[in-house]
Design a protein around this motif. Structure first.
Motif, PDB file in Angstrom:
ATOM      1  N   LYS A 151      27.032 -36.445  -8.066  1.00 15.65           N
ATOM      2  CA  LYS A 151      27.769 -36.787  -6.845  1.00 15.65           C
ATOM      3  C   LYS A 151      29.081 -36.012  -6.786  1.00 15.65           C
ATOM      4  CE  LYS A 151      25.574 -41.227  -6.624  1.00 15.65           C
ATOM      5  NZ  LYS A 151      25.706 -42.659  -6.613  1.00 15.65           N
ATOM      6  N   LYS A 152      29.218 -35.201  -5.772  1.00 12.61           N
ATOM      7  CA  LYS A 152      30.414 -34.376  -5.567  1.00 12.61           C
ATOM      8  C   LYS A 152      30.975 -34.652  -4.188  1.00 12.61           C
ATOM      9  CE  LYS A 152      30.061 -32.295  -9.503  1.00 12.61           C
ATOM     10  NZ  LYS A 152      31.022 -32.423 -10.547  1.00 12.61           N
ATOM     11  N   ARG A 153      32.260 -34.390  -4.022  1.00  8.51           N
ATOM     12  CA  ARG A 153      32.943 -34.780  -2.797  1.00  8.51           C
ATOM     13  C   ARG A 153      33.073 -33.666  -1.767  1.00  8.51           C
ATOM     14  NH1 ARG A 153      38.056 -36.000  -3.886  1.00  8.51           N
ATOM     15  NH2 ARG A 153      38.261 -37.074  -1.933  1.00  8.51           N
ATOM     16  N   LYS A 212      29.748 -40.668  -2.162  1.00  9.89           N
ATOM     17  CA  LYS A 212      29.711 -39.269  -2.564  1.00  9.89           C
ATOM     18  C   LYS A 212      28.294 -38.742  -2.375  1.00  9.89           C
ATOM     19  CE  LYS A 212      33.326 -39.450  -6.058  1.00  9.89           C
ATOM     20  NZ  LYS A 212      33.607 -39.271  -7.479  1.00  9.89           N
ATOM     21  N   TYR A 254      31.635 -30.537   0.380  1.00 17.50           N
ATOM     22  CA  TYR A 254      30.372 -29.907   0.739  1.00 17.50           C
ATOM     23  C   TYR A 254      30.507 -29.230   2.105  1.00 17.50           C
ATOM     24  CZ  TYR A 254      29.859 -34.258   3.331  1.00 17.50           C
ATOM     25  OH  TYR A 254      30.056 -35.309   4.176  1.00 17.50           O
ATOM     26  N   ARG A 299      27.410 -27.598  -2.124  1.00 19.47           N
ATOM     27  CA  ARG A 299      28.794 -27.847  -2.509  1.00 19.47           C
ATOM     28  C   ARG A 299      29.688 -26.708  -2.045  1.00 19.47           C
ATOM     29  NH1 ARG A 299      31.969 -28.580  -8.025  1.00 19.47           N
ATOM     30  NH2 ARG A 299      33.588 -29.901  -7.179  1.00 19.47           N
ATOM     31  N   THR A 341      35.515 -33.107   2.813  1.00 20.08           N
ATOM     32  CA  THR A 341      35.639 -33.861   1.576  1.00 20.08           C
ATOM     33  C   THR A 341      35.382 -35.323   1.884  1.00 20.08           C
ATOM     34  OG1 THR A 341      37.291 -32.321   0.724  1.00 20.08           O
ATOM     35  CG2 THR A 341      37.208 -34.496  -0.299  1.00 20.08           C
ATOM     36  N   ASP A 352      30.634 -22.603  -9.315  1.00 21.01           N
ATOM     37  CA  ASP A 352      30.841 -22.735 -10.757  1.00 21.01           C
ATOM     38  C   ASP A 352      30.575 -21.373 -11.372  1.00 21.01           C
ATOM     39  OD1 ASP A 352      31.008 -23.448 -13.396  1.00 21.01           O
ATOM     40  OD2 ASP A 352      29.247 -24.758 -13.383  1.00 21.01           O
ATOM     41  N   GLU A 402      24.967 -26.709  -6.156  1.00 19.19           N
ATOM     42  CA  GLU A 402      26.146 -25.863  -6.350  1.00 19.19           C
ATOM     43  C   GLU A 402      25.712 -24.509  -6.889  1.00 19.19           C
ATOM     44  OE1 GLU A 402      30.586 -26.160  -8.234  1.00 19.19           O
ATOM     45  OE2 GLU A 402      28.993 -27.191  -9.294  1.00 19.19           O
ATOM     46  N   LYS A 409      23.709 -30.778  -8.827  1.00 19.80           N
ATOM     47  CA  LYS A 409      24.900 -31.449  -9.337  1.00 19.80           C
ATOM     48  C   LYS A 409      24.859 -32.910  -8.944  1.00 19.80           C
ATOM     49  CE  LYS A 409      26.976 -27.850 -11.060  1.00 19.80           C
ATOM     50  NZ  LYS A 409      27.500 -27.730 -12.382  1.00 19.80           N
ATOM     51  N   CYS A 467      36.982 -24.092  -6.303  1.00 19.06           N
ATOM     52  CA  CYS A 467      37.083 -24.818  -5.038  1.00 19.06           C
ATOM     53  C   CYS A 467      38.202 -24.284  -4.149  1.00 19.06           C
ATOM     54  CB  CYS A 467      37.289 -26.310  -5.301  1.00 19.06           C
ATOM     55  SG  CYS A 467      35.829 -27.092  -6.000  1.00 19.06           S
TER      56      CYS A 467
END
Length: 95
Positions: free
Chosen positions: A84-86, A60, A88, A11, A51, A15, A65, A82, A23
């Motif tokens: 599903k994240k957009r 996604k 990477y 990602r 993205t 965090d 992360e 993590k 971000c």
């Protein structure tokens, strides 16, 4: 270097209590540096990220992360799986 762990993307965010907006550019730089250090290098010199477009949740990507959090008075630093994240990384160059 292709930024992947166990075949999954990294990602382009972090965090961490040190980066309230993990971000933003500082968060992305820290995430790229931590990937390079994890792979045995000292730091990231360049990186690119992308993205996934909105409106396509099935596209996604599941990603790792970099996380930093205090637990029982100790700073725990590691990669966390993590959902599903957009955002990477597509490329990270280390030195």
């Amino acid at each position: 270097m292709s930024p992947k762990l166990d075949g999954h993307s990294i990602r382009a965010c972090v965090d961490s209590y040190r980066y309230p907006d993990g971000c933003n550019e500082a968060g992305r730089k820290h995430a790229a540096n931590m990937f390079c250090q994890y792979k045995g290098y000292s730091r990231a010199t360049q990186w690119q990220w992308q993205t996934t477009p909105k409106g396509r949740p099935r596209r996604k990507k599941r990603v790792w992360e970099w996380t930093e959090q205090y637990q029982d008075g100790y700073l725990k630093r590691s990669y966390t799986w993590k959902g599903k994240k957009r955002r990477y990384f597509t490329t990270i160059e280390c030195s």
